[in-house]
Design a protein around this motif. Structure first.
Motif, PDB file in Angstrom:
ATOM      1  N   ASP A  23     -13.649 -17.792  -5.563  1.00 29.50           N
ATOM      2  CA  ASP A  23     -13.614 -19.161  -6.067  1.00 29.50           C
ATOM      3  C   ASP A  23     -13.985 -19.039  -7.529  1.00 29.50           C
ATOM      4  OD1 ASP A  23     -16.482 -19.252  -6.451  1.00 29.50           O
ATOM      5  OD2 ASP A  23     -16.634 -19.494  -4.271  1.00 29.50           O
ATOM      6  N   GLU A  24     -14.270 -20.157  -8.204  1.00 28.42           N
ATOM      7  CA  GLU A  24     -14.490 -20.001  -9.640  1.00 28.42           C
ATOM      8  C   GLU A  24     -15.814 -19.321  -9.961  1.00 28.42           C
ATOM      9  OE1 GLU A  24     -15.312 -24.630  -9.875  1.00 28.42           O
ATOM     10  OE2 GLU A  24     -14.357 -23.444  -8.309  1.00 28.42           O
ATOM     11  N   HIS A  25     -16.715 -19.212  -8.959  1.00 25.36           N
ATOM     12  CA  HIS A  25     -18.020 -18.609  -9.220  1.00 25.36           C
ATOM     13  C   HIS A  25     -18.109 -17.158  -8.780  1.00 25.36           C
ATOM     14  CE1 HIS A  25     -19.442 -22.543 -10.174  1.00 25.36           C
ATOM     15  NE2 HIS A  25     -19.166 -22.998  -8.955  1.00 25.36           N
ATOM     16  N   ARG A  26     -17.128 -16.689  -8.074  1.00 21.73           N
ATOM     17  CA  ARG A  26     -17.327 -15.442  -7.369  1.00 21.73           C
ATOM     18  C   ARG A  26     -16.084 -14.572  -7.448  1.00 21.73           C
ATOM     19  NH1 ARG A  26     -22.093 -14.532  -6.816  1.00 21.73           N
ATOM     20  NH2 ARG A  26     -22.616 -12.897  -5.342  1.00 21.73           N
ATOM     21  N   VAL A  27     -16.292 -13.332  -7.833  1.00 21.83           N
ATOM     22  CA  VAL A  27     -15.183 -12.382  -7.947  1.00 21.83           C
ATOM     23  C   VAL A  27     -15.502 -11.168  -7.094  1.00 21.83           C
ATOM     24  CG1 VAL A  27     -13.951 -10.866  -9.545  1.00 21.83           C
ATOM     25  CG2 VAL A  27     -14.684 -13.128 -10.289  1.00 21.83           C
ATOM     26  N   ALA A  28     -14.501 -10.629  -6.433  1.00 17.48           N
ATOM     27  CA  ALA A  28     -14.661  -9.368  -5.707  1.00 17.48           C
ATOM     28  C   ALA A  28     -13.914  -8.281  -6.474  1.00 17.48           C
ATOM     29  CB  ALA A  28     -14.121  -9.494  -4.294  1.00 17.48           C
ATOM     30  N   LEU A  29     -14.662  -7.238  -6.867  1.00 11.51           N
ATOM     31  CA  LEU A  29     -14.067  -6.102  -7.578  1.00 11.51           C
ATOM     32  C   LEU A  29     -14.036  -4.920  -6.629  1.00 11.51           C
ATOM     33  CD1 LEU A  29     -16.239  -6.303 -10.818  1.00 11.51           C
ATOM     34  CD2 LEU A  29     -13.778  -6.740 -10.698  1.00 11.51           C
ATOM     35  N   GLU A  30     -12.890  -4.286  -6.533  1.00 11.71           N
ATOM     36  CA  GLU A  30     -12.805  -3.132  -5.627  1.00 11.71           C
ATOM     37  C   GLU A  30     -12.547  -1.856  -6.403  1.00 11.71           C
ATOM     38  OE1 GLU A  30     -10.468  -3.627  -2.000  1.00 11.71           O
ATOM     39  OE2 GLU A  30     -10.575  -5.800  -2.391  1.00 11.71           O
ATOM     40  N   PHE A  31     -13.225  -0.800  -5.985  1.00  9.44           N
ATOM     41  CA  PHE A  31     -13.064   0.509  -6.610  1.00  9.44           C
ATOM     42  C   PHE A  31     -13.086   1.587  -5.546  1.00  9.44           C
ATOM     43  CE2 PHE A  31     -15.226  -2.108  -9.713  1.00  9.44           C
ATOM     44  CZ  PHE A  31     -14.591  -1.815 -10.912  1.00  9.44           C
ATOM     45  N   ASN A  32     -12.471   2.715  -5.894  1.00  8.21           N
ATOM     46  CA  ASN A  32     -12.794   3.959  -5.207  1.00  8.21           C
ATOM     47  C   ASN A  32     -13.732   4.725  -6.129  1.00  8.21           C
ATOM     48  OD1 ASN A  32     -11.456   3.890  -2.714  1.00  8.21           O
ATOM     49  ND2 ASN A  32      -9.499   4.246  -3.751  1.00  8.21           N
ATOM     50  N   ILE A  33     -14.757   5.337  -5.556  1.00  2.72           N
ATOM     51  CA  ILE A  33     -15.775   5.982  -6.398  1.00  2.72           C
ATOM     52  C   ILE A  33     -16.438   7.107  -5.599  1.00  2.72           C
ATOM     53  CG2 ILE A  33     -17.674   4.452  -5.718  1.00  2.72           C
ATOM     54  CD1 ILE A  33     -18.439   4.298  -8.722  1.00  2.72           C
ATOM     55  N   PRO A  34     -16.790   8.209  -6.257  1.00  5.71           N
ATOM     56  CA  PRO A  34     -17.452   9.285  -5.503  1.00  5.71           C
ATOM     57  C   PRO A  34     -18.811   8.805  -4.962  1.00  5.71           C
ATOM     58  CG  PRO A  34     -16.701  10.073  -7.637  1.00  5.71           C
ATOM     59  CD  PRO A  34     -16.533   8.581  -7.650  1.00  5.71           C
ATOM     60  N   LEU A  35     -19.119   9.163  -3.754  1.00  2.00           N
ATOM     61  CA  LEU A  35     -20.389   8.757  -3.144  1.00  2.00           C
ATOM     62  C   LEU A  35     -21.581   9.234  -3.980  1.00  2.00           C
ATOM     63  CD1 LEU A  35     -22.189   7.626  -0.905  1.00  2.00           C
ATOM     64  CD2 LEU A  35     -21.773   9.699   0.409  1.00  2.00           C
TER      65      LEU A  35
END
Lengths: 604, 393
Positions: free
Chosen positions: A443-455
């Motif tokens: 929504d306008e307050h909340r963004v989901a960012l997705e990544f692949n990243i080494p543990l």
């Protein structure tokens, strides 16, 4: 209490799911009070978190199940089984089984914070299990609360009407009386056939020195009673329950548990290993044919050596680990030896928090003084001879000439944040080798960012850094993604010219100089002044990449004691001695616990 | 076996009054309470009378009047009090009677009165012979005042004088310290104490250290200053018998005496972890089993004693093993160290076996010397004694 079994339509099995600190435990406490399950004056804050450590860290480690009796406005008495679940991502394995024991969940969201990573992670788990959701906005008493906005966020998320979202303050007790009627109205009663062959899910357990493993059960079909031969379906283990009972909230024996009910059986088994969470209990004679779920053992993600400071405590540590494992099936360990630290154990943990909790419990409950080595992930090493081995201890890395390829575990992470912090969090993830996948506006307050990243990049202080960069508003969820090849090598640390195996770490080759100098700088800081000059070196492939010297101890004498105040003098020395706990003598040098954890803070 | 192994004990009397508070001091002491000098001495006397019955089996071989600054009390008043106290207690014929004094509060007539009352030892807080160093400590006296006071003590007939010196002072250098040592030695005191300045929390000096640079010598420099003291005092014939204390030998003394003849008998009770009775505000006592401390509040002390009650505010009793640890912690401050047979006699515990691991480790580091008789600090450990002592508490 009735033993004939409640009519199913008047039973509700539910849990409370929430992001950490959104008030789940406080809400549980209010419900226990409201139903008279526990008297207000007996309440210590957060009754369900019975371990001291849980209360201190403000987290619930073990799921609990409490039966509450509640007289509804329809005049009928209901049996409400509240199953508490851990909130931290390290314990999502335990969460998923606790959810399986329920038909519904109260979803608690902080009115000031809104939806966070574990709100969503737990919600998705609950939706996966087809649970009915009762959304609740908590902490409406806080000045910065924005309950209506958060209710709208919830409407978008789960499709309930915003005005139906309950707004409460568990702390103040505001509108708490509205919660249980909503549970009864919106969560379906359990189904199940009391006459069918027994099938009961073990969703948690603890070890009791008198009764053996206490298995927490959700009876799906049939009836379970004491003194009846029972079978654990994944291990084919046969046993006889010593007792069946419920939690009220302490253990109360009853004759039987029927389909749809939640309670416990005292198994008499000696370890929780024999009675694993996720397993199905049936009767030995005329039992069920199929288990409820396929059993999947928990997978440790983080590995570290745990050593007694005093070698004489090795046996005591072994016994303590054995006892701890009685209660913690996700803890694994095996003996390990180190040149620097002598005899100890390689332990596997669900995550860093789990590791910290295990170490603290060992020290506190078993009075041990321990050193934990820096945590490592599990690497896959493909050798030139075609063999693939798993390495979770840098010391076990084969000689470079024998290695074809090293692969490290990568995670898929989702960061939830207000849009203001996208830039800085992108930067955080990419400088840690994260690969951007996508970004969604919830929504306008909340963004989901997705990544692949080494543990290995998110193992240490990633979460703290994320919180710092987002002023506490960002949150994180992660799942395992895949193994990928990387140019990795071992960095060795020499203290006083001697390699200290327990300080070795596996690093990226192109970070060798940077990490090497950060490492020796940190070691110089944390190793207290010694009686003589001590050089510290970091080496990669036999080549020293950085060095520094530990300070020499020159003067350390207590001043005058006036009027015979010897107690004060002794206390000063005791304090100094206390500071020396968690130090390990390696050769002639005393190395404190912080040094072994220095690798965690190399970026400071 | 828990009670102290000797029947002699020390008596400590705390006089919690000063003309002004030094900037490093965190001991219990009050300024501007001249009006209660007499009531306070009366209260001390009542406390002594309340305590004496339980200490009747003991013979006191030392009386130490410390502070604060005992000599801010008018000399005749203080002398009378000391004389009366000595008359009340069971004591040895050669009891050591020490009074602490500030140079600025001492003149010949005053010393004479004290000596007449039975005082036979003065401990004078010189600290430094540098006016700038003294000023930065908030000491009121000048180096000249110290010379005058010591001369007065000598001419009044005092034959046992101890000087307190401090190292690690703001702006102190090797040359100012050498001067302090040489000027002290020139006066031929019987005893010298050298303490390192400690910044105690909530003292003006500690606050100053937080806001400005005090130019305090670092540990390296302090170690150097301490080494200078050891050399100079040894050359001048003083025996180094405790980490911070040196004393001359007596002329008639045998060469193998355990401590130099002018060693502070009173403080030896502390270092031997023997019994001592402490009277007054904030004073501590130890009866061989239990240690207790009096209230730190002057008015409370006066009020409680006016009702003939004891002003104890804290108390602790130690197990045999804890007491053994303390005896070692204290005993190792003495360069002569501790003796196995004495420890076994007192505590019926084999200290050597109990601490075998610590002893082995410290010996390997060259900090401790252990043999068939006992154990003691090695010379290099004198600089870092806490490292050793903390192993035994």
């Amino acid at each position: 209490m009735s033993t004939a079994g409640f009519p199913l339509e008047r039973i509700r099995n539910f849990c409370i799911i929430a992001h950490i600190d959104h008030g789940k435990s406080t809400l549980s406490d209010r419900l226990l009070e409201l139903t008279g399950t526990i008297e207000q004056r007996q309440m210590t804050d957060q009754v369900l978190d019975s371990m001291d450590l849980e209360r201190e860290k403000g987290i619930t480690i073990k799921a609990k199940a409490v039966r509450m009796l509640y007289r509804h406005s329809d005049g009928q008495e209901y049996e409400l089984n509240l199953i508490d679940t851990p909130g931290h991502v390290d314990f999502s394995y335990e969460v998923s089984h606790a959810l399986s024991a329920c038909e519904g969940a109260i979803l608690v969201v902080d009115a000031t914070q809104g939806i966070e990573a574990q709100t969503l992670a737990n919600l998705y788990l609950a939706i996966d299990k087809d649970l009915d959701i009762v959304p609740v906005v908590n902490k409406i008493d806080l000045p910065s609360a924005r309950p209506d906005e958060v209710a709208e966020e919830l409407e978008k998320l789960i499709g309930c009407a915003a005005e139906e979202v309950l707004q409460v303050s568990a702390k103040e007790g505001t509108h708490i009386e509205s919660v249980l009627p909503a549970v009864i109205a919106h969560i379906r009663p359990p189904e199940g056939e009391t006459d069918a062959p027994l099938r009961a899910l073990i969703f948690d357990s603890h070890y009791d020195p008198y009764k053996g493993v206490i298995a927490y059960l959700r009876v799906v079909d049939g009836t379970v009673r004491a003194a009846q031969p029972l079978l654990l379906m994944s291990s084919d283990k046969v046993f006889e329950a010593l007792e069946t009972g419920i939690f009220h909230p302490d253990m109360r024996p009853i004759d039987a548990l029927h389909a749809g009910e939640v309670g416990y059986i005292a198994t008499g088994l000696k370890t929780v290993r024999e009675c694993r969470v996720g397993d199905t209990v049936t009767t030995q004679a005329d039992g069920a044919g199929e288990p409820l779920f396929g059993y999947r053992p928990p997978k440790p993600m983080v590995f570290a050596g745990i050593y007694p400071v005093d070698n004489d405590d090795y046996q005591a540590l072994r016994e303590a680990l054995e006892k701890l494992q009685l209660n913690d099936a996700s803890l694994i360990y095996e003996p390990e030896s180190s040149v620097a630290l002598n005899q100890g154990f390689r332990c596997g943990f669900l995550g860093l928090l789990h590791m910290e909790i295990v170490q603290e419990r060992l020290e506190r409950e078993y009075n041990l003084d321990l050193i934990a080595t820096s945590p490592s992930v599990e690497y896959q090493v493909l050798k030139r001879n075609g063999e693939t081995i798993l390495v979770d201890n840098p010391e076990e890395l084969p000689d470079e000439s024998a290695i074809e390829e090293i692969r490290e575990p990568w995670m898929h992470i989702t960061i939830y944040t207000p849009p203001d912090y996208i830039g800085t969090l992108m930067d955080l993830a990419t400088t840690r080798r994260g690969e951007y996948i996508r970004m969604d506006y919830l929504d306008e307050h909340r963004v989901a960012l997705e990544f692949n990243i080494p543990l290995s990049e998110i193992l240490v202080d990633f979460h703290d850094e994320l919180k710092a960069r987002s002023r506490g508003y960002g949150s994180l969820d992660y799942t395992f993604s895949s193994y990928r090849a990387a140019d990795l090598t071992k960095m060795t640390v020499l203290v006083n010219e001697e390699p200290v195996d327990a300080l070795s770490i596996i690093i990226h080759r192109d970070q060798a100089y940077h990490k090497g100098s950060a490492m020796v700088r940190k070691m110089k800081e944390v190793i207290p002044p010694q009686m003589f000059k001590v050089p510290i070196q970091a080496a990669v492939g036999g080549k020293v990449v950085a060095r520094a010297n530990v300070q020499e101890l020159r003067k350390d004498v207590l001043a005058k004691c006036y009027g015979g105040d010897i107690t004060r003098k002794r206390k000063l020395l005791e304090k100094q001695k206390e500071g020396k706990k968690r130090m390990k003598r390696v050769g002639k040098v005393e190395i404190p616990q912080e040094a072994f954890m220095a690798v965690l803070k190399l970026e400071d | 076996m828990r009670s102290s192994h000797r029947q002699t004990a020390g008596l400590y009397i705390h006089i919690p009054f000063c003309d002004s508070k030094c900037w490093y001091c965190d001991f219990t002491s009050f300024v501007g309470r001249e009006g209660v000098f007499e009531p306070y001495l009366g209260a001390l006397r009542r406390e002594l009378l309340l305590r004496l019955p339980a200490w009747s089996q003991v013979t006191f071989d030392s009386l130490y009047v410390g502070g604060g600054t005992p000599t801010v009390i008018p000399a005749s008043l203080l002398a009378d009090f000391i004389g009366q106290t000595l008359a009340l207690i069971p004591k040895t014929h050669d009891i050591e009677v020490t009074v602490e004094a500030n140079p600025s509060t001492l003149d010949e007539a005053a010393v004479r009165k004290l000596l007449d009352a039975g005082v036979n030892r003065l401990s004078i807080g010189v600290q430094s012979w540098h006016s700038e160093e003294l000023a930065r400590l908030g000491r009121r006296h000048s180096p000249q005042a110290a010379s005058v006071a010591i001369a007065a003590a000598h001419s009044a007939g005092c034959t046992n004088i101890s000087l307190d010196l401090m190292l690690g002072l703001p702006a102190q250098t090797t040359s100012t310290w050498d001067e302090t040592l040489q000027r002290s030695l020139a006066l031929q005191p019987e005893h010298l104490s050298v303490y390192t300045l400690t910044l105690e929390p909530d003292t003006p000096l500690a606050h100053e250290a937080q806001t400005t640079t005090l130019d305090l010598p670092d540990d390296e420099r302090c170690a150097e200053l301490y080494a200078m003291a050891r050399n100079s005092l040894a050359q001048a014939g003083y025996g180094h018998y405790e980490l911070s204390n040196w004393a001359r030998r007596r002329q008639d003394e045998s060469a193998d005496a355990r401590y130099p003849g002018f060693a502070a008998r009173h403080n030896l009770h502390y270092w031997h972890n023997e019994r001592y009775l402490g009277l007054g505000v904030a004073a501590f006592s130890f009866d061989g089993l239990t240690r207790w401390g009096n209230t730190c509040l002057l008015d409370e002390y006066l009020a409680v004693l006016s009702q003939n009650r004891l002003p104890v505010s804290e108390q602790e009793s130690l197990s045999g093993r804890e007491a053994l640890g303390e005896t070692i912690m204290l005993g190792l401050r003495l360069l002569d160290g501790v003796y196995w047979d004495e420890l076994t006699d007192r505590y019926a515990i084999d200290a050597r076996a109990l601490y075998a691991r610590q002893i082995a480790g410290l010996s390997a580091e060259g900090l401790l010397e252990a043999d068939a008789l006992g154990m003691r600090l090695m010379p290099r450990a004198l600089y870092v004694a806490n490292r050793v002592l903390s192993e035994f508490v």
